[in-house]
Write a protein that holds these residues in place. Structure first.
Motif, PDB file in Angstrom:
ATOM      1  N   GLU A   1      41.880  25.423  18.787  1.00 12.27           N
ATOM      2  CA  GLU A   1      40.668  25.325  18.672  1.00 12.27           C
ATOM      3  C   GLU A   1      39.817  25.328  20.074  1.00 12.27           C
ATOM      4  O   GLU A   1      38.797  25.726  19.995  1.00 12.27           O
ATOM      5  CB  GLU A   1      40.237  23.996  17.831  1.00 12.27           C
ATOM      6  N   SER A   2      40.509  24.571  21.017  1.00 14.09           N
ATOM      7  CA  SER A   2      39.674  24.464  22.307  1.00 14.09           C
ATOM      8  C   SER A   2      39.436  25.936  23.004  1.00 14.09           C
ATOM      9  O   SER A   2      38.584  26.390  23.432  1.00 14.09           O
ATOM     10  CB  SER A   2      40.500  23.613  23.223  1.00 14.09           C
ATOM     11  N   ILE A   3      40.400  26.756  23.109  1.00 20.53           N
ATOM     12  CA  ILE A   3      40.496  27.986  23.388  1.00 20.53           C
ATOM     13  C   ILE A   3      39.673  28.907  22.431  1.00 20.53           C
ATOM     14  O   ILE A   3      38.793  29.660  23.208  1.00 20.53           O
ATOM     15  CB  ILE A   3      41.873  28.560  23.794  1.00 20.53           C
ATOM     16  N   LEU A   4      39.758  28.857  21.291  1.00 24.34           N
ATOM     17  CA  LEU A   4      38.879  29.489  20.507  1.00 24.34           C
ATOM     18  C   LEU A   4      37.386  29.441  20.847  1.00 24.34           C
ATOM     19  O   LEU A   4      36.539  30.338  20.854  1.00 24.34           O
ATOM     20  CB  LEU A   4      38.897  29.051  19.068  1.00 24.34           C
ATOM     21  N   SER A   5      37.040  28.124  20.950  1.00 30.73           N
ATOM     22  CA  SER A   5      35.727  27.727  21.306  1.00 30.73           C
ATOM     23  C   SER A   5      35.178  28.187  22.519  1.00 30.73           C
ATOM     24  O   SER A   5      34.099  28.807  22.882  1.00 30.73           O
ATOM     25  CB  SER A   5      35.349  26.231  21.264  1.00 30.73           C
ATOM     26  N   ALA A   6      36.228  28.522  23.620  1.00 28.00           N
ATOM     27  CA  ALA A   6      36.121  29.237  24.931  1.00 28.00           C
ATOM     28  C   ALA A   6      35.605  30.602  24.796  1.00 28.00           C
ATOM     29  O   ALA A   6      35.110  31.309  25.535  1.00 28.00           O
ATOM     30  CB  ALA A   6      37.013  28.881  25.650  1.00 28.00           C
ATOM     31  N   LEU A   7      36.414  31.260  23.552  1.00 30.95           N
ATOM     32  CA  LEU A   7      36.433  32.717  23.822  1.00 30.95           C
ATOM     33  C   LEU A   7      35.066  33.307  22.806  1.00 30.95           C
ATOM     34  O   LEU A   7      34.744  34.343  22.864  1.00 30.95           O
ATOM     35  CB  LEU A   7      37.552  33.123  22.958  1.00 30.95           C
ATOM     36  N   LEU A   8      34.850  32.375  21.840  1.00 31.21           N
ATOM     37  CA  LEU A   8      33.858  32.894  20.946  1.00 31.21           C
ATOM     38  C   LEU A   8      32.392  33.359  21.480  1.00 31.21           C
ATOM     39  O   LEU A   8      31.962  34.481  20.971  1.00 31.21           O
ATOM     40  CB  LEU A   8      33.447  32.027  19.753  1.00 31.21           C
ATOM     41  N   PRO A   9      31.976  32.795  22.443  1.00 36.90           N
ATOM     42  CA  PRO A   9      30.589  33.461  23.140  1.00 36.90           C
ATOM     43  C   PRO A   9      30.789  34.784  23.748  1.00 36.90           C
ATOM     44  O   PRO A   9      29.837  35.495  24.101  1.00 36.90           O
ATOM     45  CB  PRO A   9      30.514  32.206  24.133  1.00 36.90           C
ATOM     46  N   ASP A  10      32.316  35.272  23.969  1.00 42.62           N
ATOM     47  CA  ASP A  10      32.213  36.611  24.530  1.00 42.62           C
ATOM     48  C   ASP A  10      32.291  37.614  23.613  1.00 42.62           C
ATOM     49  O   ASP A  10      32.041  38.649  23.814  1.00 42.62           O
ATOM     50  CB  ASP A  10      33.702  36.794  25.159  1.00 42.62           C
TER      51      ASP A  10
ATOM     52  N   GLY B   1      48.122  27.578  16.649  1.00 39.70           N
ATOM     53  CA  GLY B   1      47.853  28.944  17.538  1.00 39.70           C
ATOM     54  C   GLY B   1      46.445  29.515  17.043  1.00 39.70           C
ATOM     55  O   GLY B   1      45.557  29.090  16.272  1.00 39.70           O
ATOM     56  N   LEU B   2      46.210  30.708  17.767  1.00 39.46           N
ATOM     57  CA  LEU B   2      45.115  31.532  17.637  1.00 39.46           C
ATOM     58  C   LEU B   2      45.502  32.755  17.115  1.00 39.46           C
ATOM     59  O   LEU B   2      46.521  33.304  17.685  1.00 39.46           O
ATOM     60  CB  LEU B   2      44.691  31.574  19.145  1.00 39.46           C
ATOM     61  N   HIS B   3      44.703  33.207  16.212  1.00 38.50           N
ATOM     62  CA  HIS B   3      44.849  34.457  15.845  1.00 38.50           C
ATOM     63  C   HIS B   3      43.724  35.503  15.729  1.00 38.50           C
ATOM     64  O   HIS B   3      42.388  35.017  15.807  1.00 38.50           O
ATOM     65  CB  HIS B   3      45.036  34.354  14.184  1.00 38.50           C
ATOM     66  N   VAL B   4      43.877  36.601  16.392  1.00 43.45           N
ATOM     67  CA  VAL B   4      42.718  37.609  16.711  1.00 43.45           C
ATOM     68  C   VAL B   4      43.110  39.117  16.223  1.00 43.45           C
ATOM     69  O   VAL B   4      44.197  39.356  16.298  1.00 43.45           O
ATOM     70  CB  VAL B   4      42.821  37.724  18.505  1.00 43.45           C
TER      71      VAL B   4
ATOM     72  N   LEU C   1      43.292  38.684  26.486  1.00 46.95           N
ATOM     73  CA  LEU C   1      44.468  38.142  26.854  1.00 46.95           C
ATOM     74  C   LEU C   1      44.213  37.373  28.123  1.00 46.95           C
ATOM     75  O   LEU C   1      44.488  36.299  28.236  1.00 46.95           O
ATOM     76  CB  LEU C   1      45.392  39.137  27.045  1.00 46.95           C
ATOM     77  N   ASP C   2      43.338  38.037  28.951  1.00 48.46           N
ATOM     78  CA  ASP C   2      43.187  37.124  30.212  1.00 48.46           C
ATOM     79  C   ASP C   2      42.278  35.928  29.905  1.00 48.46           C
ATOM     80  O   ASP C   2      42.885  34.996  30.694  1.00 48.46           O
ATOM     81  CB  ASP C   2      42.211  38.090  31.026  1.00 48.46           C
ATOM     82  N   HIS C   3      41.327  35.965  28.973  1.00 49.95           N
ATOM     83  CA  HIS C   3      40.627  34.889  28.787  1.00 49.95           C
ATOM     84  C   HIS C   3      41.294  33.978  28.286  1.00 49.95           C
ATOM     85  O   HIS C   3      41.225  32.661  28.433  1.00 49.95           O
ATOM     86  CB  HIS C   3      39.594  35.189  27.783  1.00 49.95           C
ATOM     87  N   ILE C   4      42.331  34.253  27.366  1.00 52.00           N
ATOM     88  CA  ILE C   4      43.265  33.226  26.619  1.00 52.00           C
ATOM     89  C   ILE C   4      44.085  32.633  27.798  1.00 52.00           C
ATOM     90  O   ILE C   4      44.143  31.483  27.842  1.00 52.00           O
ATOM     91  CB  ILE C   4      44.140  33.919  25.434  1.00 52.00           C
ATOM     92  N   ARG C   5      44.655  33.322  28.664  1.00 53.25           N
ATOM     93  CA  ARG C   5      45.520  32.902  29.707  1.00 53.25           C
ATOM     94  C   ARG C   5      44.791  31.987  30.638  1.00 53.25           C
ATOM     95  O   ARG C   5      45.270  30.840  30.939  1.00 53.25           O
ATOM     96  CB  ARG C   5      45.871  33.854  30.617  1.00 53.25           C
ATOM     97  N   LEU C   6      43.424  32.194  30.799  1.00 52.99           N
ATOM     98  CA  LEU C   6      42.666  31.412  31.730  1.00 52.99           C
ATOM     99  C   LEU C   6      42.301  30.131  31.132  1.00 52.99           C
ATOM    100  O   LEU C   6      42.284  29.104  31.577  1.00 52.99           O
ATOM    101  CB  LEU C   6      41.442  32.019  32.262  1.00 52.99           C
ATOM    102  N   ALA C   7      41.876  30.214  29.854  1.00 55.04           N
ATOM    103  CA  ALA C   7      41.417  28.923  29.033  1.00 55.04           C
ATOM    104  C   ALA C   7      42.595  28.043  28.702  1.00 55.04           C
ATOM    105  O   ALA C   7      42.581  26.862  28.768  1.00 55.04           O
ATOM    106  CB  ALA C   7      40.951  29.490  27.765  1.00 55.04           C
ATOM    107  N   TYR C   8      43.898  28.763  28.394  1.00 51.40           N
ATOM    108  CA  TYR C   8      45.015  27.896  28.544  1.00 51.40           C
ATOM    109  C   TYR C   8      45.414  27.207  29.504  1.00 51.40           C
ATOM    110  O   TYR C   8      45.702  26.093  29.549  1.00 51.40           O
ATOM    111  CB  TYR C   8      46.210  28.618  27.955  1.00 51.40           C
ATOM    112  N   SER C   9      45.199  27.948  30.939  1.00 52.91           N
ATOM    113  CA  SER C   9      45.649  27.230  31.958  1.00 52.91           C
ATOM    114  C   SER C   9      44.552  25.686  32.159  1.00 52.91           C
ATOM    115  O   SER C   9      45.052  24.970  32.715  1.00 52.91           O
ATOM    116  CB  SER C   9      45.502  28.102  33.180  1.00 52.91           C
ATOM    117  N   ALA C  10      43.234  26.072  32.171  1.00 59.72           N
ATOM    118  CA  ALA C  10      42.361  25.191  32.266  1.00 59.72           C
ATOM    119  C   ALA C  10      42.760  24.019  31.266  1.00 59.72           C
ATOM    120  O   ALA C  10      42.473  22.791  31.496  1.00 59.72           O
ATOM    121  CB  ALA C  10      40.822  25.593  32.074  1.00 59.72           C
ATOM    122  N   GLU C  11      42.821  24.288  29.974  1.00 62.38           N
ATOM    123  CA  GLU C  11      43.291  23.340  28.908  1.00 62.38           C
ATOM    124  C   GLU C  11      44.423  22.463  29.574  1.00 62.38           C
ATOM    125  O   GLU C  11      44.534  21.180  29.230  1.00 62.38           O
ATOM    126  CB  GLU C  11      43.483  24.132  27.607  1.00 62.38           C
ATOM    127  N   SER C  12      45.453  23.206  29.869  1.00 65.02           N
ATOM    128  CA  SER C  12      46.693  22.379  30.184  1.00 65.02           C
ATOM    129  C   SER C  12      46.436  21.380  31.451  1.00 65.02           C
ATOM    130  O   SER C  12      46.997  20.334  31.338  1.00 65.02           O
ATOM    131  CB  SER C  12      47.957  23.806  30.522  1.00 65.02           C
TER     132      SER C  12
END
Length: 87
Positions: free
Chosen positions: A20-29, A47-50, A70-81
């Motif tokens: 949900e955290s990563i989804l909220s980071a991706l939605l504005p794009d 998980g996340l489904h696209v 995929l780049d945004h998921i990777r970056l958001a996951y890194s920040a979340e971690s």
């Protein structure tokens, strides 16, 4: 009418919270998409489904969009971690 390409992507993130955290980071794009392109995203318990769909003649644009997601998921996951790891 041209054939459409649909890509379904599932990313196992291990928890609903991370998904949900990563989804909220991706939605504005997901604004100002090329005409005819659709992107649907949701989170579940782990998980996340696209799902991305676009006309066959836009395959290069679809591939670039997938790469960007995929780049945004990777970056958001890194920040979340980093935010959720113990000091």
């Amino acid at each position: 009418m041209l054939p459409r390409i649909r890509i379904d992507l599932s990313v196992d993130l291990g928890s609903r919270r991370a998904a949900e955290s990563i989804l909220s980071a991706l939605l504005p794009d997901n604004v100002e998409l090329p005409e005819g392109m659709t992107i649907d995203m949701d989170a579940d318990s782990t998980g996340l489904h696209v799902a991305i769909s676009y006309d066959l003649d836009g395959a290069d644009t679809l591939a670039a969009t997938l790469n960007e997601i995929l780049d945004h998921i990777r970056l958001a996951y890194s920040a979340e971690s980093r935010l959720n790891s113990p000091p």
